[in-house]
Write a protein that holds these residues in place. Structure first.
Motif, PDB file in Angstrom:
ATOM      1  N   GLN A  51       3.280   8.434  56.059  1.00 18.33           N
ATOM      2  CA  GLN A  51       2.910   8.345  57.558  1.00 18.33           C
ATOM      3  C   GLN A  51       2.908   9.438  58.351  1.00 18.33           C
ATOM      4  OE1 GLN A  51       4.372   4.250  58.610  1.00 18.33           O
ATOM      5  NE2 GLN A  51       4.730   4.858  60.957  1.00 18.33           N
ATOM      6  N   GLU A  52       4.215   9.970  58.259  1.00 20.43           N
ATOM      7  CA  GLU A  52       4.491  11.354  58.882  1.00 20.43           C
ATOM      8  C   GLU A  52       3.406  11.987  58.848  1.00 20.43           C
ATOM      9  OE1 GLU A  52       7.307  11.883  60.970  1.00 20.43           O
ATOM     10  OE2 GLU A  52       7.860   9.781  60.704  1.00 20.43           O
ATOM     11  N   THR A  69      -1.769   4.617  56.075  1.00 20.49           N
ATOM     12  CA  THR A  69      -0.513   4.556  55.302  1.00 20.49           C
ATOM     13  C   THR A  69      -0.410   3.646  54.066  1.00 20.49           C
ATOM     14  OG1 THR A  69       0.850   5.705  56.834  1.00 20.49           O
ATOM     15  CG2 THR A  69       2.166   4.477  55.074  1.00 20.49           C
ATOM     16  N   VAL A  70      -0.712   2.088  54.494  1.00 22.43           N
ATOM     17  CA  VAL A  70      -0.730   1.224  53.544  1.00 22.43           C
ATOM     18  C   VAL A  70      -1.972   1.250  52.518  1.00 22.43           C
ATOM     19  CG1 VAL A  70      -1.278  -1.371  53.512  1.00 22.43           C
ATOM     20  CG2 VAL A  70       0.221  -0.665  55.110  1.00 22.43           C
ATOM     21  N   ALA A  71      -2.986   1.792  53.180  1.00 18.39           N
ATOM     22  CA  ALA A  71      -4.214   1.760  52.158  1.00 18.39           C
ATOM     23  C   ALA A  71      -3.824   2.942  51.017  1.00 18.39           C
ATOM     24  CB  ALA A  71      -5.540   2.310  52.956  1.00 18.39           C
ATOM     25  N   VAL A  72      -3.227   4.054  51.508  1.00 15.22           N
ATOM     26  CA  VAL A  72      -2.921   5.124  50.551  1.00 15.22           C
ATOM     27  C   VAL A  72      -1.802   4.514  49.444  1.00 15.22           C
ATOM     28  CG1 VAL A  72      -1.737   7.510  50.064  1.00 15.22           C
ATOM     29  CG2 VAL A  72      -3.386   7.120  51.939  1.00 15.22           C
ATOM     30  N   SER A  77      -0.619   2.733  43.921  1.00 14.72           N
ATOM     31  CA  SER A  77      -0.001   1.791  43.291  1.00 14.72           C
ATOM     32  C   SER A  77      -1.057   1.446  42.131  1.00 14.72           C
ATOM     33  CB  SER A  77       0.362   0.475  44.122  1.00 14.72           C
ATOM     34  OG  SER A  77       0.537  -0.571  43.391  1.00 14.72           O
ATOM     35  N   VAL A  78      -2.333   1.143  42.531  1.00 15.38           N
ATOM     36  CA  VAL A  78      -3.260   0.731  41.945  1.00 15.38           C
ATOM     37  C   VAL A  78      -3.572   1.773  40.573  1.00 15.38           C
ATOM     38  CG1 VAL A  78      -5.703   0.260  41.357  1.00 15.38           C
ATOM     39  CG2 VAL A  78      -4.652  -0.600  43.298  1.00 15.38           C
TER      40      VAL A  78
ATOM     41  N   PHE B 104      -9.724  -1.387  45.622  1.00 19.94           N
ATOM     42  CA  PHE B 104      -9.208  -0.778  44.298  1.00 19.94           C
ATOM     43  C   PHE B 104      -8.915  -1.425  43.461  1.00 19.94           C
ATOM     44  CE2 PHE B 104      -7.517   2.083  48.338  1.00 19.94           C
ATOM     45  CZ  PHE B 104      -8.429   2.697  48.147  1.00 19.94           C
ATOM     46  N   SER B 105      -8.604  -2.553  43.338  1.00 20.49           N
ATOM     47  CA  SER B 105      -8.276  -3.477  42.161  1.00 20.49           C
ATOM     48  C   SER B 105      -9.443  -3.591  41.296  1.00 20.49           C
ATOM     49  CB  SER B 105      -7.641  -4.868  42.441  1.00 20.49           C
ATOM     50  OG  SER B 105      -6.377  -4.717  43.182  1.00 20.49           O
TER      51      SER B 105
END
Lengths: 159, 116
Positions: A51-52, A69-72, A77-78, B104-105
């Motif tokens: 985020q920063e 941020t959430v998208a990254v 994670s994927v 993405f999934s």
């Protein structure tokens, strides 16, 4: 509810259940808590760092930086799920890896990959929301309820 | 300083999740659902925004923020468009998260072979 289930069992089944419970190893609760705390905190720390970066170099303001941020985080994670790393990490971290959004993405990606063999539509498309589905459904219903309460208390603005 | 609070608050929310797993014996699906509903309610009383202000990603990365974002969208549209906004606005803010997770999934399912 546990009592209701117990009543429907025969005596032998009840005895077996008690025996099984007595030999079940106790869960290492304190250790799990510490692991969840460290892992969950670390994931949030990574989120804060991303985020920063968006705020300093991406030209987003503090509020808008949340979306990218959430998208990254979800993309990371994927990718980690695809490599099989996230699930190993999840075994160590427990809720520490499940509670952040990365866990939400992990549940979708792993379900999508796992059910490939059942076909694109029924397998990947249908099973993707196995765990994410309840979250979205109850989140939406809860948000609707909260919205109604606000409407009743404060009244809707605008038209 | 915000990094420290992000770590502490994020960790604390995850410990609550672990508490649901180990002590209340809830399944992961029930735990996530509970957290999302809690996030929605906390935002409904207006306490989630101050928490994000205070803890940054510590409050916005855990799944509770999903409930918060759903409520945010609904309330925003309620203000600007009237009662219909509760329906049209719910996914306004969460679009980024849900779309990214689906896209993405799906791509992962196209290119990755299942293991084990």
């Amino acid at each position: 509810m546990a009592n209701n289930i117990k009543k429907n069992l025969t005596r032998v089944q009840q005895e077996y259940k008690e025996l099984a419970q007595s030999v079940e190893p106790p869960r290492p609760i304190l250790k799990n808590f510490i692991r969840a705390f460290i892992a969950g905190g670390a994931i949030c720390l990574v989120g804060q760092a991303i985020q920063e970066m968006f705020v300093h170099w991406g030209g987003f303001d503090e509020k808008k930086a949340g979306d990218p941020t959430v998208a990254v985080m979800i993309l990371l994670s994927v990718i980690l799920t695809s490599m099989g790393v996230y699930d190993k990490f999840a075994q160590w971290a427990g809720a520490g890896s499940a509670v952040p959004v990365t866990g939400f993405a992990n549940s979708m990606a792993s379900a999508a990959i796992e059910h490939q063999s059942e076909g694109m539509v029924l397998g990947v498309g249908g099973k993707m929301f196995k765990l994410a589905g309840p979250v979205i459904v109850f989140g939406t219903v809860a948000a609707f309820a909260v919205g109604i309460v606000h409407l009743l208390i404060k009244g809707g603005g605008g038209s | 300083m915000i990094f420290l609070w992000a770590f502490l608050v994020g960790g604390a929310i995850c410990v609550f999740g672990q508490f649901c797993f180990d002590v209340l014996k809830l399944t992961p699906a029930h735990t996530m659902t509970l957290l999302v509903v809690l996030g929605a309610i906390v935002d409904g009383i207006g306490w989630y925004d101050p928490l994000i202000e205070f803890a940054g990603a510590g409050a916005s990365v855990p799944i509770t923020s999903f409930g918060n974002a759903l409520v945010h969208g609904a309330l925003q549209e309620l203000k600007s468009n009237g009662w219909i906004g509760i329906i049209t606005g719910i996914f306004e803010v969460t679009s980024a998260g849900i779309s990214a997770a689906i896209i993405f999934s799906f791509l992962a399912a196209l290119f990755v072979k299942p293991k084990g």
